[in-house]
Design a protein around this motif. Structure first.
Motif, PDB file in Angstrom:
ATOM      1  N   UNK A  95       0.841  -1.199   0.000  1.00 21.31           N
ATOM      2  CA  UNK A  95       0.000   0.000   0.000  1.00 21.31           C
ATOM      3  C   UNK A  95       0.874   1.246   0.000  1.00 21.31           C
ATOM      4  N   UNK A  96       0.588   2.152  -0.915  1.00 24.67           N
ATOM      5  CA  UNK A  96       1.220   3.474  -0.942  1.00 24.67           C
ATOM      6  C   UNK A  96       0.164   4.486  -0.525  1.00 24.67           C
ATOM      7  N   UNK A  97       0.484   5.275   0.499  1.00 25.39           N
ATOM      8  CA  UNK A  97      -0.425   6.323   0.977  1.00 25.39           C
ATOM      9  C   UNK A  97       0.193   7.664   0.607  1.00 25.39           C
ATOM     10  N   UNK A  98      -0.462   8.398  -0.286  1.00 23.39           N
ATOM     11  CA  UNK A  98       0.064   9.675  -0.773  1.00 23.39           C
ATOM     12  C   UNK A  98      -0.653  10.811  -0.051  1.00 23.39           C
ATOM     13  N   UNK A 154      -6.570   4.319  10.069  1.00 19.11           N
ATOM     14  CA  UNK A 154      -7.238   3.040  10.224  1.00 19.11           C
ATOM     15  C   UNK A 154      -7.813   2.475   8.943  1.00 19.11           C
ATOM     16  N   UNK A 155      -7.698   3.215   7.854  1.00 15.62           N
ATOM     17  CA  UNK A 155      -8.249   2.758   6.577  1.00 15.62           C
ATOM     18  C   UNK A 155      -7.174   2.229   5.631  1.00 15.62           C
ATOM     19  N   UNK A 156      -5.981   2.015   6.171  1.00 16.95           N
ATOM     20  CA  UNK A 156      -4.860   1.511   5.379  1.00 16.95           C
ATOM     21  C   UNK A 156      -4.629   0.054   5.711  1.00 16.95           C
ATOM     22  N   UNK A 157      -4.554  -0.775   4.690  1.00 16.93           N
ATOM     23  CA  UNK A 157      -4.237  -2.187   4.875  1.00 16.93           C
ATOM     24  C   UNK A 157      -2.726  -2.315   4.991  1.00 16.93           C
ATOM     25  N   UNK A 158      -2.244  -2.618   6.187  1.00 18.66           N
ATOM     26  CA  UNK A 158      -0.806  -2.654   6.424  1.00 18.66           C
ATOM     27  C   UNK A 158      -0.108  -3.899   5.944  1.00 18.66           C
ATOM     28  N   UNK A 177       4.423   5.576   3.027  1.00 21.22           N
ATOM     29  CA  UNK A 177       3.720   6.859   3.044  1.00 21.22           C
ATOM     30  C   UNK A 177       4.572   7.874   2.295  1.00 21.22           C
ATOM     31  N   UNK A 178       3.960   8.639   1.413  1.00 12.39           N
ATOM     32  CA  UNK A 178       4.680   9.712   0.720  1.00 12.39           C
ATOM     33  C   UNK A 178       4.044  11.048   1.109  1.00 12.39           C
ATOM     34  N   UNK A 179       4.888  12.062   1.249  1.00 15.16           N
ATOM     35  CA  UNK A 179       4.406  13.408   1.580  1.00 15.16           C
ATOM     36  C   UNK A 179       5.253  14.394   0.779  1.00 15.16           C
ATOM     37  N   UNK A 180       4.894  14.552  -0.473  1.00 17.05           N
ATOM     38  CA  UNK A 180       5.661  15.409  -1.369  1.00 17.05           C
ATOM     39  C   UNK A 180       5.091  16.829  -1.330  1.00 17.05           C
ATOM     40  N   UNK A 181       5.944  17.785  -0.949  1.00 20.10           N
ATOM     41  CA  UNK A 181       5.513  19.173  -0.910  1.00 20.10           C
ATOM     42  C   UNK A 181       4.481  19.472   0.155  1.00 20.10           C
ATOM     43  N   UNK A 182       4.512  18.754   1.267  1.00 17.20           N
ATOM     44  CA  UNK A 182       3.479  18.900   2.299  1.00 17.20           C
ATOM     45  C   UNK A 182       4.014  19.382   3.640  1.00 17.20           C
ATOM     46  N   UNK A 183       5.014  18.698   4.190  1.00 16.26           N
ATOM     47  CA  UNK A 183       5.379  18.927   5.584  1.00 16.26           C
ATOM     48  C   UNK A 183       5.889  20.335   5.843  1.00 16.26           C
ATOM     49  N   UNK A 184       6.472  21.002   4.859  1.00 16.70           N
ATOM     50  CA  UNK A 184       6.958  22.368   5.085  1.00 16.70           C
ATOM     51  C   UNK A 184       5.832  23.364   5.341  1.00 16.70           C
ATOM     52  N   UNK A 193       4.698  15.282  14.608  1.00 18.21           N
ATOM     53  CA  UNK A 193       3.594  14.470  15.097  1.00 18.21           C
ATOM     54  C   UNK A 193       3.040  13.553  14.024  1.00 18.21           C
ATOM     55  N   UNK A 194       2.962  14.048  12.795  1.00 19.99           N
ATOM     56  CA  UNK A 194       2.471  13.222  11.690  1.00 19.99           C
ATOM     57  C   UNK A 194       3.402  12.050  11.429  1.00 19.99           C
ATOM     58  N   UNK A 195       4.712  12.315  11.420  1.00 19.91           N
ATOM     59  CA  UNK A 195       5.682  11.227  11.251  1.00 19.91           C
ATOM     60  C   UNK A 195       5.537  10.220  12.385  1.00 19.91           C
ATOM     61  N   UNK A 196       5.350  10.718  13.608  1.00 20.20           N
ATOM     62  CA  UNK A 196       5.225   9.827  14.753  1.00 20.20           C
ATOM     63  C   UNK A 196       3.975   8.955  14.686  1.00 20.20           C
ATOM     64  N   UNK A 197       2.854   9.518  14.239  1.00 14.43           N
ATOM     65  CA  UNK A 197       1.626   8.715  14.128  1.00 14.43           C
ATOM     66  C   UNK A 197       1.781   7.642  13.056  1.00 14.43           C
ATOM     67  N   UNK A 198       2.435   7.989  11.953  1.00 14.71           N
ATOM     68  CA  UNK A 198       2.676   6.978  10.911  1.00 14.71           C
ATOM     69  C   UNK A 198       3.588   5.875  11.433  1.00 14.71           C
ATOM     70  N   UNK A 199       4.622   6.262  12.186  1.00 17.34           N
ATOM     71  CA  UNK A 199       5.552   5.267  12.730  1.00 17.34           C
ATOM     72  C   UNK A 199       4.855   4.322  13.690  1.00 17.34           C
ATOM     73  N   UNK A 200       3.911   4.856  14.486  1.00 13.43           N
ATOM     74  CA  UNK A 200       3.192   4.020  15.442  1.00 13.43           C
ATOM     75  C   UNK A 200       2.198   3.097  14.743  1.00 13.43           C
ATOM     76  N   UNK A 201       1.611   3.570  13.651  1.00 15.05           N
ATOM     77  CA  UNK A 201       0.558   2.799  12.976  1.00 15.05           C
ATOM     78  C   UNK A 201       1.101   1.764  12.013  1.00 15.05           C
ATOM     79  N   UNK A 202       2.248   2.048  11.392  1.00 14.46           N
ATOM     80  CA  UNK A 202       2.738   1.187  10.303  1.00 14.46           C
ATOM     81  C   UNK A 202       4.119   0.632  10.641  1.00 14.46           C
ATOM     82  N   UNK A 203       4.162  -0.256  11.637  1.00 14.20           N
ATOM     83  CA  UNK A 203       5.424  -0.864  12.019  1.00 14.20           C
ATOM     84  C   UNK A 203       6.092  -1.560  10.849  1.00 14.20           C
ATOM     85  N   UNK A 204       7.384  -1.305  10.671  1.00 15.10           N
ATOM     86  CA  UNK A 204       8.111  -1.890   9.551  1.00 15.10           C
ATOM     87  C   UNK A 204       7.936  -1.131   8.257  1.00 15.10           C
TER      88      UNK A 204
END
Length: 283
Positions: free
Chosen positions: A96-99, A154-158, A164-171, A180-191
């Motif tokens: 799964x790629x989450x853009x 919760x809608x991502x099949x891990x 996860x891609x975040x192009x032109x977003x985090x800035x 915080x966004x990076x941390x939530x992704x890290x907690x939700x998508x182990x590996x």
């Protein structure tokens, strides 16, 4: 507010688009990819971007200029993200790629392996615009919400893997929201992993003081998160972030993108002075 409406019905249907400041950047990046893709010696093959620019009834050149000064960098950035996705799919063909904040990015059509499951997460009005302009695909879904809304997690099949891609977003996020966004992704998508781009602090300061205006008078919205060694340390301390590394953009053409910037990117003291793409792997 985002609005889109048909201005010339028929086979050559034109769609007029009206966007607010931050959302308008999706047209800025789309236009530069198309400008580059039209070149005979293009560094990015993106026919879908060219098609979209031709369909959208919008004064691209008058608003953004010729695009020659920035289009190659935009294309090289997109190409760097493409390489990350391609490597991920080589290991997880049905992954799964989450853009996040995808706008009118056409990456799915550049990297599709016939098996990837793609999820776009963007503001509701942007998702509506994507659905009007881009074709439906059975393995492509979209959720209309902010990337900061934890509901999409919760809608991502891990299984069998998540990128996860975040192009032109985090800035455009506050430092706390970006981490915080990076941390939530890290907690939700182990590996799993996330790839994102950052702007150096000196460029952030120019953005916030209104000194990034184009010759046509267009000024992108001010950024909020600038990256330096201190921010790098803070990201490394985010729970479940196992690795953080800077990626090299593909080599471009000409003296600047073909020699000068690739050489500067190899010098540790200069890395945080450049626009960069980073990859974080999750424990």
């Amino acid at each position: 507010m985002t609005r889109a409406w048909v201005t010339r019905p028929g086979a050559a249907e034109q769609v007029a688009v009206e966007l607010e400041r931050v959302s308008e950047t999706l047209l800025w990046t789309l236009y530069h990819r198309a400008v580059e893709a039209r070149r005979a010696d293009a560094v990015l093959d993106d026919p879908k971007a060219v098609e979209l620019v031709e369909r959208i009834d919008y004064p691209f050149r008058e608003r953004f200029g010729s695009g020659e000064g920035f289009s190659q960098w935009q294309a090289l950035r997109a190409g760097c993200f493409d390489l990350v996705v391609a490597r991920f799919l080589a290991q997880h063909p049905s992954g799964s790629v989450v853009a996040l904040g995808e706008g009118l990015e056409t990456q799915f059509w550049r990297v599709d392996n016939g098996r990837v499951r793609w999820l776009t997460v963007d503001l509701p009005e942007v998702v509506e615009l994507r659905r009007q302009l881009l074709p439906d695909e059975p393995r492509l879904r979209a959720i209309g919400c902010s990337a900061l809304d934890p509901g999409w997690l919760g809608k991502v099949d891990g299984d069998p893997g998540v990128l996860v891609t975040a192009q032109g977003l985090l800035m455009y996020l506050s430092p706390e929201d970006a981490r915080g966004l990076v941390g939530r992704c890290a907690a939700a998508f182990g590996g799993g992993q996330i790839v994102f781009d950052v702007v150096p602090r000196w460029l952030l300061e120019r953005s916030q003081s209104g000194r990034l205006q184009t010759p046509t008078g267009y000024e992108p919205p001010a950024w909020s998160w600038g990256f330096d060694r201190r921010e790098e340390r803070r990201l490394r301390e985010v729970p479940n972030v196992a690795e953080l590394r800077t990626l090299r953009l593909p080599r471009g053409r000409g003296a600047v993108h073909g020699a000068l910037l690739p050489a500067a990117a190899r010098v540790p003291m200069l890395q945080r002075r450049l626009l960069s793409v980073l990859l974080a792997r999750f424990a």
